[in-house]
Design a protein around this motif. Sequence first.
Motif, PDB file in Angstrom:
ATOM      1  N   MET A 197       0.808  -1.239   0.055  1.00 53.53           N
ATOM      2  CA  MET A 197      -0.154   0.051   0.016  1.00 53.53           C
ATOM      3  C   MET A 197       0.718   1.348  -0.053  1.00 53.53           C
ATOM      4  SD  MET A 197      -2.839   1.066   2.570  1.00 53.53           S
ATOM      5  CE  MET A 197      -3.978   2.764   2.374  1.00 53.53           C
ATOM      6  N   THR A 198       0.398   2.210  -0.901  1.00 51.38           N
ATOM      7  CA  THR A 198       1.370   3.407  -1.143  1.00 51.38           C
ATOM      8  C   THR A 198       1.288   4.112   0.423  1.00 51.38           C
ATOM      9  OG1 THR A 198       0.980   3.375  -3.309  1.00 51.38           O
ATOM     10  CG2 THR A 198       1.673   5.374  -2.402  1.00 51.38           C
ATOM     11  N   THR A 199       2.025   4.768   0.800  1.00 52.98           N
ATOM     12  CA  THR A 199       2.029   5.608   2.028  1.00 52.98           C
ATOM     13  C   THR A 199       2.468   7.147   1.626  1.00 52.98           C
ATOM     14  OG1 THR A 199       4.338   4.900   2.940  1.00 52.98           O
ATOM     15  CG2 THR A 199       2.284   3.672   3.699  1.00 52.98           C
ATOM     16  N   PHE A 200       2.022   8.083   2.078  1.00 52.13           N
ATOM     17  CA  PHE A 200       2.452   9.374   1.734  1.00 52.13           C
ATOM     18  C   PHE A 200       2.827  10.193   3.018  1.00 52.13           C
ATOM     19  CE2 PHE A 200      -0.631   8.445  -1.524  1.00 52.13           C
ATOM     20  CZ  PHE A 200       0.160   8.349  -2.555  1.00 52.13           C
ATOM     21  N   GLU A 201       3.534  11.125   2.939  1.00 47.75           N
ATOM     22  CA  GLU A 201       4.001  12.032   4.087  1.00 47.75           C
ATOM     23  C   GLU A 201       3.349  13.383   4.097  1.00 47.75           C
ATOM     24  OE1 GLU A 201       8.191  13.891   6.107  1.00 47.75           O
ATOM     25  OE2 GLU A 201       8.377  12.225   4.428  1.00 47.75           O
ATOM     26  N   ASP A 202       3.265  13.856   2.870  1.00 44.22           N
ATOM     27  CA  ASP A 202       2.900  15.348   2.643  1.00 44.22           C
ATOM     28  C   ASP A 202       1.375  15.419   2.244  1.00 44.22           C
ATOM     29  OD1 ASP A 202       5.357  15.834   3.151  1.00 44.22           O
ATOM     30  OD2 ASP A 202       5.694  17.333   1.304  1.00 44.22           O
ATOM     31  N   ILE A 203       0.593  14.445   2.079  1.00 40.97           N
ATOM     32  CA  ILE A 203      -0.642  14.652   1.825  1.00 40.97           C
ATOM     33  C   ILE A 203      -1.435  13.453   2.266  1.00 40.97           C
ATOM     34  CG2 ILE A 203      -0.121  15.573  -0.748  1.00 40.97           C
ATOM     35  CD1 ILE A 203      -0.858  12.529  -1.954  1.00 40.97           C
ATOM     36  N   THR A 204      -2.744  13.571   2.264  1.00 36.70           N
ATOM     37  CA  THR A 204      -3.694  12.420   2.728  1.00 36.70           C
ATOM     38  C   THR A 204      -4.285  11.917   1.443  1.00 36.70           C
ATOM     39  OG1 THR A 204      -5.460  13.731   2.974  1.00 36.70           O
ATOM     40  CG2 THR A 204      -4.006  13.114   4.994  1.00 36.70           C
ATOM     41  N   TYR A 205      -4.678  10.527   1.490  1.00 38.76           N
ATOM     42  CA  TYR A 205      -5.304   9.733   0.249  1.00 38.76           C
ATOM     43  C   TYR A 205      -6.508   8.920   0.723  1.00 38.76           C
ATOM     44  CZ  TYR A 205      -5.558   7.047  -4.107  1.00 38.76           C
ATOM     45  OH  TYR A 205      -6.160   6.391  -5.052  1.00 38.76           O
ATOM     46  N   ASN A 206      -7.686   8.867   0.373  1.00 41.73           N
ATOM     47  CA  ASN A 206      -8.832   8.181   0.713  1.00 41.73           C
ATOM     48  C   ASN A 206      -9.632   7.968  -0.538  1.00 41.73           C
ATOM     49  OD1 ASN A 206     -10.330   6.875   2.810  1.00 41.73           O
ATOM     50  ND2 ASN A 206     -11.926   8.258   2.158  1.00 41.73           N
ATOM     51  N   LEU A 207      -9.970   6.748  -0.614  1.00 41.42           N
ATOM     52  CA  LEU A 207     -11.361   6.340  -1.647  1.00 41.42           C
ATOM     53  C   LEU A 207     -12.237   5.690  -0.824  1.00 41.42           C
ATOM     54  CD1 LEU A 207     -12.101   5.419  -4.474  1.00 41.42           C
ATOM     55  CD2 LEU A 207     -10.589   3.334  -4.524  1.00 41.42           C
ATOM     56  N   ALA A 208     -13.580   6.523  -1.188  1.00 37.26           N
ATOM     57  CA  ALA A 208     -14.842   5.892  -0.443  1.00 37.26           C
ATOM     58  C   ALA A 208     -16.085   6.506  -1.657  1.00 37.26           C
ATOM     59  CB  ALA A 208     -15.134   6.610   0.597  1.00 37.26           C
ATOM     60  N   ASP A 209     -16.714   5.374  -1.811  1.00 35.30           N
ATOM     61  CA  ASP A 209     -17.941   5.526  -2.713  1.00 35.30           C
ATOM     62  C   ASP A 209     -17.495   6.099  -4.232  1.00 35.30           C
ATOM     63  OD1 ASP A 209     -19.663   4.868  -0.655  1.00 35.30           O
ATOM     64  OD2 ASP A 209     -19.395   6.743   0.281  1.00 35.30           O
ATOM     65  N   GLY A 210     -16.431   5.801  -4.625  1.00 33.95           N
ATOM     66  CA  GLY A 210     -16.063   6.086  -5.998  1.00 33.95           C
ATOM     67  C   GLY A 210     -15.354   7.451  -6.081  1.00 33.95           C
ATOM     68  N   ILE A 211     -15.017   8.128  -4.804  1.00 38.78           N
ATOM     69  CA  ILE A 211     -14.528   9.465  -4.771  1.00 38.78           C
ATOM     70  C   ILE A 211     -13.121   9.149  -4.232  1.00 38.78           C
ATOM     71  CG2 ILE A 211     -14.644  11.823  -4.003  1.00 38.78           C
ATOM     72  CD1 ILE A 211     -17.555  11.300  -3.957  1.00 38.78           C
ATOM     73  N   VAL A 212     -12.140   9.698  -4.857  1.00 43.11           N
ATOM     74  CA  VAL A 212     -10.591   9.654  -4.120  1.00 43.11           C
ATOM     75  C   VAL A 212     -10.455  11.125  -3.735  1.00 43.11           C
ATOM     76  CG1 VAL A 212      -8.295   9.608  -4.557  1.00 43.11           C
ATOM     77  CG2 VAL A 212      -9.698   7.913  -5.830  1.00 43.11           C
ATOM     78  N   ARG A 213     -10.391  11.068  -2.296  1.00 42.21           N
ATOM     79  CA  ARG A 213     -10.070  12.596  -1.729  1.00 42.21           C
ATOM     80  C   ARG A 213      -8.512  12.553  -1.507  1.00 42.21           C
ATOM     81  NH1 ARG A 213      -9.112  15.070   3.239  1.00 42.21           N
ATOM     82  NH2 ARG A 213     -10.171  17.152   3.598  1.00 42.21           N
ATOM     83  N   ILE A 214      -7.870  13.687  -2.128  1.00 44.70           N
ATOM     84  CA  ILE A 214      -6.440  13.830  -1.953  1.00 44.70           C
ATOM     85  C   ILE A 214      -6.250  15.418  -1.096  1.00 44.70           C
ATOM     86  CG2 ILE A 214      -4.406  14.321  -3.278  1.00 44.70           C
ATOM     87  CD1 ILE A 214      -5.294  12.521  -5.526  1.00 44.70           C
ATOM     88  N   ALA A 215      -5.563  15.282  -0.269  1.00 46.21           N
ATOM     89  CA  ALA A 215      -5.365  16.816   0.333  1.00 46.21           C
ATOM     90  C   ALA A 215      -3.866  16.892   0.783  1.00 46.21           C
ATOM     91  CB  ALA A 215      -6.313  16.750   1.582  1.00 46.21           C
ATOM     92  N   VAL A 216      -3.444  18.174   0.535  1.00 48.36           N
ATOM     93  CA  VAL A 216      -2.081  18.446   0.941  1.00 48.36           C
ATOM     94  C   VAL A 216      -2.462  18.385   2.349  1.00 48.36           C
ATOM     95  CG1 VAL A 216      -0.234  20.031   0.949  1.00 48.36           C
ATOM     96  CG2 VAL A 216      -1.498  19.725  -1.035  1.00 48.36           C
ATOM     97  N   ASN A 217      -1.327  17.739   3.116  1.00 49.06           N
ATOM     98  CA  ASN A 217      -1.464  17.748   4.676  1.00 49.06           C
ATOM     99  C   ASN A 217      -0.219  18.442   5.568  1.00 49.06           C
ATOM    100  OD1 ASN A 217      -2.274  17.125   7.191  1.00 49.06           O
ATOM    101  ND2 ASN A 217      -1.481  15.088   7.128  1.00 49.06           N
ATOM    102  N   ARG A 218      -0.030  19.788   5.145  1.00 46.78           N
ATOM    103  CA  ARG A 218       1.069  20.390   5.699  1.00 46.78           C
ATOM    104  C   ARG A 218       0.648  21.785   6.387  1.00 46.78           C
ATOM    105  NH1 ARG A 218       5.998  22.106   2.854  1.00 46.78           N
ATOM    106  NH2 ARG A 218       7.157  21.353   4.626  1.00 46.78           N
ATOM    107  N   PRO A 219      -0.369  21.608   7.284  1.00 42.84           N
ATOM    108  CA  PRO A 219      -1.117  22.747   7.641  1.00 42.84           C
ATOM    109  C   PRO A 219      -0.317  23.819   8.728  1.00 42.84           C
ATOM    110  CG  PRO A 219      -1.843  20.815   8.837  1.00 42.84           C
ATOM    111  CD  PRO A 219      -0.891  20.223   7.836  1.00 42.84           C
ATOM    112  N   ASP A 220       0.654  23.160   8.964  1.00 42.37           N
ATOM    113  CA  ASP A 220       1.607  24.141   9.763  1.00 42.37           C
ATOM    114  C   ASP A 220       2.380  24.998   9.160  1.00 42.37           C
ATOM    115  OD1 ASP A 220       2.856  21.768   8.977  1.00 42.37           O
ATOM    116  OD2 ASP A 220       4.711  22.332  10.201  1.00 42.37           O
TER     117      ASP A 220
END
Length: 256
Positions: free
Chosen positions: A1-24
Amino acid sequence: MTTFEDITYNLADGIVRIAVNRPDRLNAYRNQTADELREAIVLAEAEGTARAVLMTGEGRAFGSGYDLSTVRPDEVPALDDVLERHFNPLVRAMRQCRLPIVAAVNGPCAGAAVGIALAADIVLANRSSYFYEPFVGIALVPDAGNTLFLSRILGRIRASGMMLLGDRISAEKALQWGLLWEVVDDAELESAATAVCTKLAQLDPEALAGTKRLIAAAADFATEEQLDLERDLQGEAGRSPAMKAKIAAFFAKRKG
């Protein structure tokens, strides 16, 4: 499984949600961020059940542009190389992806993040968001597809004003100018973007892919040439004495 450090990745109900995850860092992009976003787009396209992609930023910003703190104070940044290896491949991947991509712009969207948002197929924003082209103010030129997308969407006069003056463009003005599909209240952005993705996910994927290809053929002409020109001119700007002075001032301000 691919792991990411700077982003989040989630697939549910046919939708892939990709978000940059460096809020600081207000989701400022480093090279790795662009690489992970591109990898996530490729991964989403390969998912058998994925029908649409939602791109956003975690926290209170979509993206604050390139993370200058990744450049050493004494370094002459090879920004042409950065674009060629990291950011231009991301823009190309988004425009060539068969899946429809919906960008949900939450809060500040600056610099390279503007180009990445506009590389999506449908762009929504919340009312507190704004678009900002800081390049000339730090002795650089716009990149990551900014000159391509802004000039074609806004026309020469508005694109020139936005990129030369560096004024913040509110979500409401961006809507009036045609940069956005919809502006919603801050608390409603995620649900509104998800609703758009849900609608897309229910449509025929081949028809969506074909329509996206036709739009690209009509709107994305000379994309490669423009990305290459941005790369070349940004490389020159990044090696200029003015840019070196701006980098020094940036780090001096951080220390202060």
